[in-house]
Design an enzyme around this catalytic site. Structure first.
Site, PDB file in Angstrom:
ATOM      1  N   HIS A 158     -45.386  -4.378  11.718  1.00 33.05           N
ATOM      2  CA  HIS A 158     -46.157  -4.113  12.933  1.00 33.05           C
ATOM      3  C   HIS A 158     -46.522  -2.636  13.037  1.00 33.05           C
ATOM      4  O   HIS A 158     -47.666  -2.281  13.333  1.00 33.05           O
ATOM      5  CB  HIS A 158     -45.410  -4.585  14.172  1.00 33.05           C
ATOM      6  CG  HIS A 158     -43.974  -4.153  14.270  1.00 33.05           C
ATOM      7  ND1 HIS A 158     -43.245  -3.653  13.210  1.00 33.05           N
ATOM      8  CD2 HIS A 158     -43.116  -4.155  15.331  1.00 33.05           C
ATOM      9  CE1 HIS A 158     -42.020  -3.378  13.612  1.00 33.05           C
ATOM     10  NE2 HIS A 158     -41.922  -3.664  14.898  1.00 33.05           N
ATOM     11  N   TYR A 159     -45.536  -1.769  12.790  1.00 32.59           N
ATOM     12  CA  TYR A 159     -45.773  -0.328  12.825  1.00 32.59           C
ATOM     13  C   TYR A 159     -46.727   0.093  11.716  1.00 32.59           C
ATOM     14  O   TYR A 159     -47.690   0.825  11.946  1.00 32.59           O
ATOM     15  CB  TYR A 159     -44.446   0.413  12.695  1.00 32.59           C
ATOM     16  CG  TYR A 159     -44.559   1.911  12.762  1.00 32.59           C
ATOM     17  CD1 TYR A 159     -44.726   2.564  13.984  1.00 32.59           C
ATOM     18  CD2 TYR A 159     -44.489   2.685  11.605  1.00 32.59           C
ATOM     19  CE1 TYR A 159     -44.838   3.947  14.048  1.00 32.59           C
ATOM     20  CE2 TYR A 159     -44.591   4.067  11.658  1.00 32.59           C
ATOM     21  CZ  TYR A 159     -44.770   4.694  12.882  1.00 32.59           C
ATOM     22  OH  TYR A 159     -44.884   6.066  12.940  1.00 32.59           O
ATOM     23  N   SER A 160     -46.477  -0.378  10.503  1.00 35.08           N
ATOM     24  CA  SER A 160     -47.322  -0.023   9.357  1.00 35.08           C
ATOM     25  C   SER A 160     -48.759  -0.453   9.579  1.00 35.08           C
ATOM     26  O   SER A 160     -49.706   0.299   9.316  1.00 35.08           O
ATOM     27  CB  SER A 160     -46.768  -0.660   8.078  1.00 35.08           C
ATOM     28  OG  SER A 160     -45.446  -0.227   7.815  1.00 35.08           O
ATOM     29  N   SER A 162     -50.290  -1.043  12.435  1.00 33.05           N
ATOM     30  CA  SER A 162     -50.921  -0.288  13.517  1.00 33.05           C
ATOM     31  C   SER A 162     -51.365   1.089  13.043  1.00 33.05           C
ATOM     32  O   SER A 162     -52.440   1.579  13.425  1.00 33.05           O
ATOM     33  CB  SER A 162     -49.964  -0.159  14.705  1.00 33.05           C
ATOM     34  OG  SER A 162     -48.864   0.685  14.413  1.00 33.05           O
ATOM     35  N   LYS A 163     -50.559   1.723  12.195  1.00 27.98           N
ATOM     36  CA  LYS A 163     -50.919   3.051  11.709  1.00 27.98           C
ATOM     37  C   LYS A 163     -52.013   2.983  10.643  1.00 27.98           C
ATOM     38  O   LYS A 163     -52.848   3.886  10.546  1.00 27.98           O
ATOM     39  CB  LYS A 163     -49.670   3.756  11.168  1.00 27.98           C
ATOM     40  CG  LYS A 163     -48.650   4.092  12.249  1.00 27.98           C
ATOM     41  CD  LYS A 163     -49.215   5.024  13.313  1.00 27.98           C
ATOM     42  CE  LYS A 163     -48.143   5.499  14.278  1.00 27.98           C
ATOM     43  NZ  LYS A 163     -48.658   6.466  15.286  1.00 27.98           N
TER      44      LYS A 163
END
Length: 252
Positions: A158-160, A162-163
């Site tokens: 999710h973080y990867s 989004s970035k």
């Protein structure tokens, strides 16, 4: 410290009440800018503004409580900021990790929230402030992405994602504004030891450190120095670009 000239410039820094955002605000003020901190935490804003008044000069920092995933809240904050004059610099720093877990084990609400904060938030702030920058004929936007957006960290899809999306937004927006003297760039830092570590497992923190050839975590002041240059007039022929600051982890 090498001084970068930001005299007379006004900046908005999201997530500015702590960590990289606060270090960036301090560096911008030291370089001559005035800064408005946009953050969701009212108490943290109050503390940050008071601290900046002591260390970087009184009257140079203001704070506004903003829910960055809500276009109404962002729009109202933009109107308030522009009432005080042009906003020359936007630093999209606010972000969350959403914790760690295998993709198929992450709760959909956590996945969506992470993307909302890390990607939709910067879209909304740009949407609110870019028109005034175009009208003024000047602007600098710096998006704080992550090395995870380049490489994809396991247990952080999710973080990867989004970035990675923020990197894509930077490229698109940079090309759209290329002829307007509003430049848009992003940075892809490796992990910095800030309060965001509280959202991560120790296993994930150890994994990130193992990937950094310099064998240390990034210091917030180091990120702030790069952001200050990208926010300045000295940055004049780079837009839609990705600037690495990962201690040698990513060399592309």
């Amino acid at each position: 410290m090498n001084r970068i000239d930001l005299s007379g410039r006004r900046a908005v820094v999201t997530g500015g009440a702590r960590g990289i955002g606060l270090a960036t605000a301090e560096r911008l003020i030291e370089s001559g800018a005035s800064v408005i901190l946009w953050d969701v935490d009212a108490a943290a804003i109050e503390e940050a503004v008071a601290g900046l008044a002591e260390t970087a000069g009184g009257g140079k920092a203001l704070g506004t409580v903003v829910e960055l995933t809500d276009e109404t809240s962002v729009g109202a904050a933009a109107v308030a900021a522009l009432a005080g004059g042009a906003v020359d610099i936007l630093v999209n720093n606010a972000g969350i990790t959403g914790g760690n877990g295998k993709t198929w084990e992450l709760d959909p609400s956590v996945w969506r929230k992470t993307v909302e904060v890390n990607l939709v938030g910067p879209y909304l702030t740009a949407r609110a402030l870019v028109p005034s920058m175009i009208e003024a004929g000047y602007g600098r936007i710096v998006n704080v992405a992550s090395i995870a957006g380049k490489e994809g960290n396991p247990n952080a899809s999710h973080y990867s994602a989004s970035k990675a999306g923020l990197i894509g937004l930077t490229k698109s927006l940079g090309k759209e504004l290329a002829g307007s003297n509003v430049l848009v760039n992003c940075i892809t830092p490796a992990a910095a030891r800030t309060q965001i570590f509280d959202q991560m497992s120790q296993e994930h923190i150890d994994y990130m450190l193992s990937k950094i050839p310099m064998n240390r975590f990034l210091e917030p002041r180091e990120v702030a120095a790069m952001i200050a240059w990208l926010a300045s007039e000295d940055c004049s022929f780079s837009t839609g670009a990705v600037f690495d600051i990962s201690g040698g982890r990513a060399v592309y």
